[in-house]
Design a protein around this motif. Sequence first.
Motif, PDB file in Angstrom:
ATOM      1  N   PRO A 129       0.810  -1.217   0.000  1.00 48.30           N
ATOM      2  CA  PRO A 129       0.000   0.000   0.000  1.00 48.30           C
ATOM      3  C   PRO A 129       0.848   1.274   0.000  1.00 48.30           C
ATOM      4  CG  PRO A 129      -0.079  -1.055   2.153  1.00 48.30           C
ATOM      5  CD  PRO A 129       0.684  -1.974   1.250  1.00 48.30           C
ATOM      6  N   GLU A 185       1.540   2.168  -3.520  1.00 49.63           N
ATOM      7  CA  GLU A 185       0.403   2.404  -4.391  1.00 49.63           C
ATOM      8  C   GLU A 185       0.251   3.878  -4.768  1.00 49.63           C
ATOM      9  OE1 GLU A 185      -3.283   0.176  -3.552  1.00 49.63           O
ATOM     10  OE2 GLU A 185      -4.227   2.134  -3.771  1.00 49.63           O
ATOM     11  N   PHE A 195       0.576  17.443 -32.361  1.00 48.43           N
ATOM     12  CA  PHE A 195      -0.598  17.811 -33.156  1.00 48.43           C
ATOM     13  C   PHE A 195      -0.538  19.261 -33.608  1.00 48.43           C
ATOM     14  CE2 PHE A 195      -4.888  19.574 -33.521  1.00 48.43           C
ATOM     15  CZ  PHE A 195      -5.348  18.804 -34.573  1.00 48.43           C
ATOM     16  N   TRP A 207       1.711  19.752 -36.581  1.00 52.66           N
ATOM     17  CA  TRP A 207       1.080  19.295 -37.813  1.00 52.66           C
ATOM     18  C   TRP A 207      -0.043  20.230 -38.243  1.00 52.66           C
ATOM     19  CZ3 TRP A 207      -3.905  17.294 -38.739  1.00 52.66           C
ATOM     20  CH2 TRP A 207      -4.076  16.789 -40.029  1.00 52.66           C
ATOM     21  N   LEU A 208      -0.868  20.693 -37.266  1.00 47.03           N
ATOM     22  CA  LEU A 208      -2.009  21.553 -37.586  1.00 47.03           C
ATOM     23  C   LEU A 208      -1.542  22.870 -38.210  1.00 47.03           C
ATOM     24  CD1 LEU A 208      -5.116  21.999 -37.334  1.00 47.03           C
ATOM     25  CD2 LEU A 208      -4.657  23.118 -35.166  1.00 47.03           C
ATOM     26  N   TRP A 261      -0.359  22.257 -41.692  1.00 46.55           N
ATOM     27  CA  TRP A 261      -1.539  21.978 -42.514  1.00 46.55           C
ATOM     28  C   TRP A 261      -2.284  23.269 -42.850  1.00 46.55           C
ATOM     29  CZ3 TRP A 261      -6.722  22.794 -41.292  1.00 46.55           C
ATOM     30  CH2 TRP A 261      -7.659  22.192 -42.168  1.00 46.55           C
ATOM     31  N   SER A 262      -2.439  24.164 -41.838  1.00 45.89           N
ATOM     32  CA  SER A 262      -3.173  25.418 -42.059  1.00 45.89           C
ATOM     33  C   SER A 262      -2.413  26.338 -43.000  1.00 45.89           C
ATOM     34  CB  SER A 262      -3.392  26.152 -40.732  1.00 45.89           C
ATOM     35  OG  SER A 262      -4.077  25.347 -39.838  1.00 45.89           O
TER      36      SER A 262
END
Lengths: 189, 366
Positions: free
Chosen positions: B217, B220, B242, B245-246, B249-250
């Motif tokens: 315990p 834990e 992301f 990449w975005l 892409w834009s």
Amino acid sequence: MTTVEANTTGSASSGQVWGVVAEFGSAAAIYAAAEKVTAEGYTRVDSHTPFPIHGIEKALRHGPSHLGWLVACGGITGILAAQVMQWWMNEVDYEMWVSGKTPYAWPSTIPITFELMVLLSAFCAVFGMFAINRLPRLHHPIFTHSRIVQVTDDKFFLSIEARDPKFDRTRTAQFLESIGGKHVEVLED
Amino acid sequence: MTATGAANSRVLERVERVGWSCAAVGTLLCVLGVVWAPRELGTAWLLSFTFWVGLPLGALAWLCVHALTGGRWGAALRPALGAAAATLPWMLPVFVLLWPFAGTLLHADELAGEAAHRRALYQPSAWGLRSLVLLGGWCAVAWRASRRGRPLGQGAAGVILIVHLFAVTVTAIDWVMALDPEFLSMSIGAKAFTGQMLASLAVAVVAVQCGRSSRDPDDEAGRIDQGNLLLALVLGWSYLAFTEWLIVWSANLPADAAWFAARGDAWTLGFGLALVLGHFVVPFVLLLSRAYKRRTRLLVALAAWLVAMQLGEQIWLITPTARPAGPLLGGWDLAALGAVGGLWVAWFSRGFRARLLAVETLEATA
């Protein structure tokens, strides 16, 4: 039973029994008591302690919180709402072509979708926690226990509510006494 | 020594032996590679170096973060993080061996029409010197930060962490972005930083939690903290990957789009999508669950998986640009990964074992 007393503070009381509350002297004592109470078959059991006791929720058999499911529902609602909103605005209501991309282009919808998912999840987490705990409330029957002030100091209280199917005013109180509870009181709502 | 301590020590000794043999075989194959296919070996060595150097660099960042914030997650991981950071001096000779390949890797000739300062920036001599200075500085800092029983002060840790982020950005540009001088990404440094921290944390979790019981315990809460940190880094890495990449892409600018277009053939695209799934979707969903984080074996398995995913990202970043016609991962890559990796794992196991023994003696005398 001399120590078991119905706590009827004045005539304003509605007379509806809320539950039975017993006092314990230590964290170990209330932990052991909680195990005995749930082993006996009581389900509407709660502890009221000066500090969090590690693992008491297991002894009380409270099970995992439902809040996670509520947050998940909020998150999914956010994702769907954001997608429908952006699709309707860009594709249907006011079709606009920007730098050669189709009016509804999924990559550009991701940031808004993410934001709305976080927003609604957070709302569900905070307001859901309030709702499940029935907050805000100004009064709780546990406050009518004669020694409840000690809960902020060094005493531990265990309550069994009257809506428990196994609850019986006298027998439940006797049971709490038999497992070492002190100052066992029947509280009214 | 306790029984589990002795068992761990034996396992680590065995891992160290396997590491040394792996390094020996890998180095032998790489020597053959220099003769047979020097061009391929240059790419392979760069891939291997950028992946393995990320582990000590990430561990150094974690040691600084822990010196700043404290917390039980770090107290448990400290022996592993310290041992990982202490492998950094070995990365100096690995880089020196990479330097001669700089001419074929950097394509300085493609910059003939560019401004003089850009051409100067990508000269192999300037490129190598920059990295050597930074690696030297890192070695000094890692030596101090990984010392047993003497963590960094808060002020020093804060300053190191800020400088470290800038230094990682410089090396990310030099070691990854410079392969295609036309490609410009603002987030490549931050992405390298989170990726290194993710990989080193995952290695530390594997090292510390392996062979422990889920029932303890006391552990834990620490395990759940470590799982949450992994989750935070998975999210941070995914966010940066992301956005990069975005934005490309834009904007849809030829130079940047070409970098992604080079990863558009069926194999590389499939590999990239597998990374989206394996580096983001799967770990994200699993790490949300408390029940999952509580189980030692499941957490260790996922941490090991995340280390593999970081290697996958490094492959995806480097080989399609450095070797446009070749396969994503070739035989020479495996040889180089084995050579440097064997060395890294051997030295890490040795340091980790020494640190565990030191902790045990300290507890025994206390």
